[in-house]
Design a protein around this motif. Sequence first.
Motif, PDB file in Angstrom:
ATOM      1  N   GLY A   1      76.174 -23.896  52.374  1.00  0.00           N
ATOM      2  CA  GLY A   1      75.251 -24.935  51.958  1.00  0.00           C
ATOM      3  C   GLY A   1      73.853 -24.460  51.653  1.00  0.00           C
ATOM      4  N   VAL A   2      73.598 -23.158  51.742  1.00  0.00           N
ATOM      5  CA  VAL A   2      72.288 -22.602  51.396  1.00  0.00           C
ATOM      6  C   VAL A   2      72.370 -22.045  49.980  1.00  0.00           C
ATOM      7  N   ASP A   3      71.454 -22.460  49.129  1.00  0.00           N
ATOM      8  CA  ASP A   3      71.478 -22.049  47.726  1.00  0.00           C
ATOM      9  C   ASP A   3      70.554 -20.872  47.436  1.00  0.00           C
ATOM     10  N   ILE A   4      69.390 -20.867  48.084  1.00  0.00           N
ATOM     11  CA  ILE A   4      68.394 -19.823  47.836  1.00  0.00           C
ATOM     12  C   ILE A   4      67.841 -19.366  49.177  1.00  0.00           C
ATOM     13  N   ILE A   5      67.696 -18.062  49.354  1.00  0.00           N
ATOM     14  CA  ILE A   5      67.037 -17.496  50.527  1.00  0.00           C
ATOM     15  C   ILE A   5      65.775 -16.785  50.061  1.00  0.00           C
ATOM     16  N   VAL A   6      64.636 -17.189  50.606  1.00  0.00           N
ATOM     17  CA  VAL A   6      63.377 -16.489  50.355  1.00  0.00           C
ATOM     18  C   VAL A   6      63.128 -15.591  51.560  1.00  0.00           C
ATOM     19  N   ALA A   7      63.239 -14.290  51.368  1.00  0.00           N
ATOM     20  CA  ALA A   7      63.109 -13.337  52.466  1.00  0.00           C
ATOM     21  C   ALA A   7      61.637 -13.105  52.793  1.00  0.00           C
ATOM     22  N   GLY A   8      61.388 -12.518  53.970  1.00  0.00           N
ATOM     23  CA  GLY A   8      60.013 -12.250  54.364  1.00  0.00           C
ATOM     24  C   GLY A   8      59.931 -11.208  55.460  1.00  0.00           C
ATOM     25  N   GLY A   9      58.790 -10.533  55.518  1.00  0.00           N
ATOM     26  CA  GLY A   9      58.523  -9.590  56.590  1.00  0.00           C
ATOM     27  C   GLY A   9      58.811  -8.147  56.267  1.00  0.00           C
ATOM     28  N   SER A  10      59.604  -7.888  55.232  1.00  0.00           N
ATOM     29  CA  SER A  10      59.966  -6.505  54.910  1.00  0.00           C
ATOM     30  C   SER A  10      59.148  -5.935  53.763  1.00  0.00           C
ATOM     31  N   ASN A  11      58.394  -6.793  53.058  1.00  0.00           N
ATOM     32  CA  ASN A  11      57.617  -6.360  51.892  1.00  0.00           C
ATOM     33  C   ASN A  11      58.492  -5.686  50.834  1.00  0.00           C
ATOM     34  N   THR A  12      59.751  -6.089  50.774  1.00  0.00           N
ATOM     35  CA  THR A  12      60.662  -5.507  49.790  1.00  0.00           C
ATOM     36  C   THR A  12      60.364  -6.067  48.407  1.00  0.00           C
ATOM     37  N   LEU A  13      60.108  -5.190  47.470  1.00  0.00           N
ATOM     38  CA  LEU A  13      59.813  -5.612  46.105  1.00  0.00           C
ATOM     39  C   LEU A  13      61.108  -5.703  45.312  1.00  0.00           C
ATOM     40  N   LEU A  14      61.507  -6.925  44.994  1.00  0.00           N
ATOM     41  CA  LEU A  14      62.619  -7.166  44.089  1.00  0.00           C
ATOM     42  C   LEU A  14      62.033  -7.528  42.731  1.00  0.00           C
TER      43      LEU A  14
END
Length: 768
Positions: A354-367
């Motif tokens: 039921g989750v469509d989008i995940i906004v990640a945080g804390g890793s400073n990963t540049l996608l």
Amino acid sequence: MFSKVRWITGLAVIAIIVLAGCNSGSDPALSAIRADVSAQHSEIAALHSELAAVSQQASAPQADESPAASPEDITRLETEIARLSDEMDGKVGLLKADQDSLSKEATGSVEPQEPAFTLQLLHTSDMDSAVGALENVENFSAMLDGFREQFPNNTLVLSSGDNYVPGPRYFAAGDEVNDPLLGIAGNGRGDIAFLNAMGFQASALGNHELDQGTSAFASIIASEIGDAGTYPGASFPYLSSNLNFAPDENLAGLVVADGQEAMLVAGSLARSAVVTVAGQRIGIVGATTPTLASITAAGAIGILPGDSDDLDELAGIIQDAVDELTGQGINKVILLAHMQRLDIEQALATRLKGVDIIVAGGSNTLLADATDRLWHGDVAEDTYPLLYHSADDAPVLLVNTDGDYKYLGRLVVQFDGAGRVIPESIDPYLSGAYATAPQGGQAFAGQPIPEVSRVAESLRGVLSIRDGNIIGRTEVYLDGRRGAVRTQETNLGNLIADAILWTARLVDPDVQVSLKNSGGIRDAIGVVRQPPGTTEPSDVELLPPSANPTTGKVLGDVSQFDIQGTLRFDNGVVIVPLMAQELVEIIEHTVAADDIGSIQSARFPQVGGMRFSFDPSSPAGQRVRSLAIIDDAGEVSDRVVENGVLVGDPERIIKLATLDFLANGGSDYPFPALQTGRVDLSGEAGQYNPPNPDFPDTNGNGVIDEPVAAADPSLADAFNPGREQDALAEYLAHFHAEVPFNQPETTPRHDRRIQNLGIPGKMDTVFD
């Protein structure tokens, strides 16, 4: 241009959407028009690519004799793009009219499907540098506002946490000069003012929000009404589904019911919230790294799961919050996951339903995708967005960008009638990571938001004065972290104690020892860095103070602002003659708390001119095993306690330099009521002297003593002479203006001044 190598006009976006929705069996003439629009779309994209290359060539120095691009080349390309866009505009109108006609002719025999919904998600996280974010925030706001204007009814603005970090700009907001802008000035409130002005609608809770403790966090997000004005607090809720805020007395009053409209629960805490976008209810769920307690000051917050490595349990906890939303009929859910590591967020993507989008945080990963223009030197770690399939085999998009307002994440995506994302609807020329660096002379999508500029300018004004006033230098992190100074000797504690002792000796060379309570050390001087992609406390890097380009401060500089931040109470320095027995009683008091050395105690000492050991397993009042007075060469000059027994004349006088707060009985320090011979370096007037605040004659000599001029060598004039801030500043200016302080922090087992014999393997070396 926007900050991408190629971008697509709003007309082309409309064309793609219309083309996707048109009936394949419509008039052949319309099919030809669709083919023309598709071809023109490709041609415009190619022209934008050429324009970006020409613009970059025009702005870059030529390494050889090849001719530089001319302004005429740029004008020619822009004119051709405009012409094709105008032509396409008319054709799109015909296609849209045809689609509307087809919709009206549809019969009622088939249940109509919910129209496809387009969402523009603008996102960021990790604005946790000392000053870099302050330099980027105005460009960031311009871009965000411009993109929002393109989708005025379909835009959602979210953060996945770490919206600030204690540092120069954080403390600059506490200067009263910010009252007119913030309502009531306060540490960290400038960062919240940025987010409010930019229209952020929800945020996950990161770890840095709690670095100053839960009380400080509450004062930053909650509103406050004062005599001078009103601070509105955060205009959005903080969310985390795996944290229980209720047990913490500072946060319990901010907890609200889950799943409410975000705008109605601004400045509150919940597991989830809802934002209505163009009539569509979108569920927002937050989640925070379960390692929170080991990397920040989490207070009494309940943290789940207990085993931070149990991703299945973590997913189950988040799933409960998601299910509550989907149970209300919400079919679009975004997870704001501040996990510190992208691999954890990737693992959650396949475990959740039921989750469509995940906004990640804390890793400073540049996608970023192949069309994105990045800051010079940056390299994307993967594409934007990442695509996974959920536990129920639905598509899940995962996005993230680097922090400090360096990039604005932009995801423009369609949902089908069932509320599932349509990955094929994502155009890489539209979605991606947008750099806020003004490289190649490109413009932004809008103008800086005025309120953001006003707050940024005010903070820079404070910083330019305070953080630009350099007092001394250090090549090491000066450890003033609450959990360190209240349990053990630290290098910052030693530095402050030595500064107090040195200052007191300017007045009386016979002063032998100094003592500072750790509860009065309010901050470190330096940077604590959790490397991106890690969560282990052992990976934390302790670094010297960071540079501040706006003020001329370079790496390792210690400024007026740093000193005022760590010694915020600025107590007066006093000299108190004590009998040896009285000194021992005071030292016993400093280590008398239960579980001392493992549980924080504000009365835990930092000392100069002496060394002592203590056994935390002994009864309170009988814990000091050894105590020695140390001369300037580090040699023992007086044995005061040996094997737990006071030695020598118990009434011999030992002059102690300490703070008026302690000498007056603060923190229940057992100083004698009569302090004959006491000297208050900043004078006796105006200080609080329990139990009679109206009688400040602290030494009983019958007069109110004036400040002692000898206590001020006038090397650092921004401070009040005779007080602890000035003592530290004068000491640094005298000894470390050119030669940096270089004593690194040590583990408790290797501490020399304060030796905790309860540490396994720790030997008593006080007299060695």
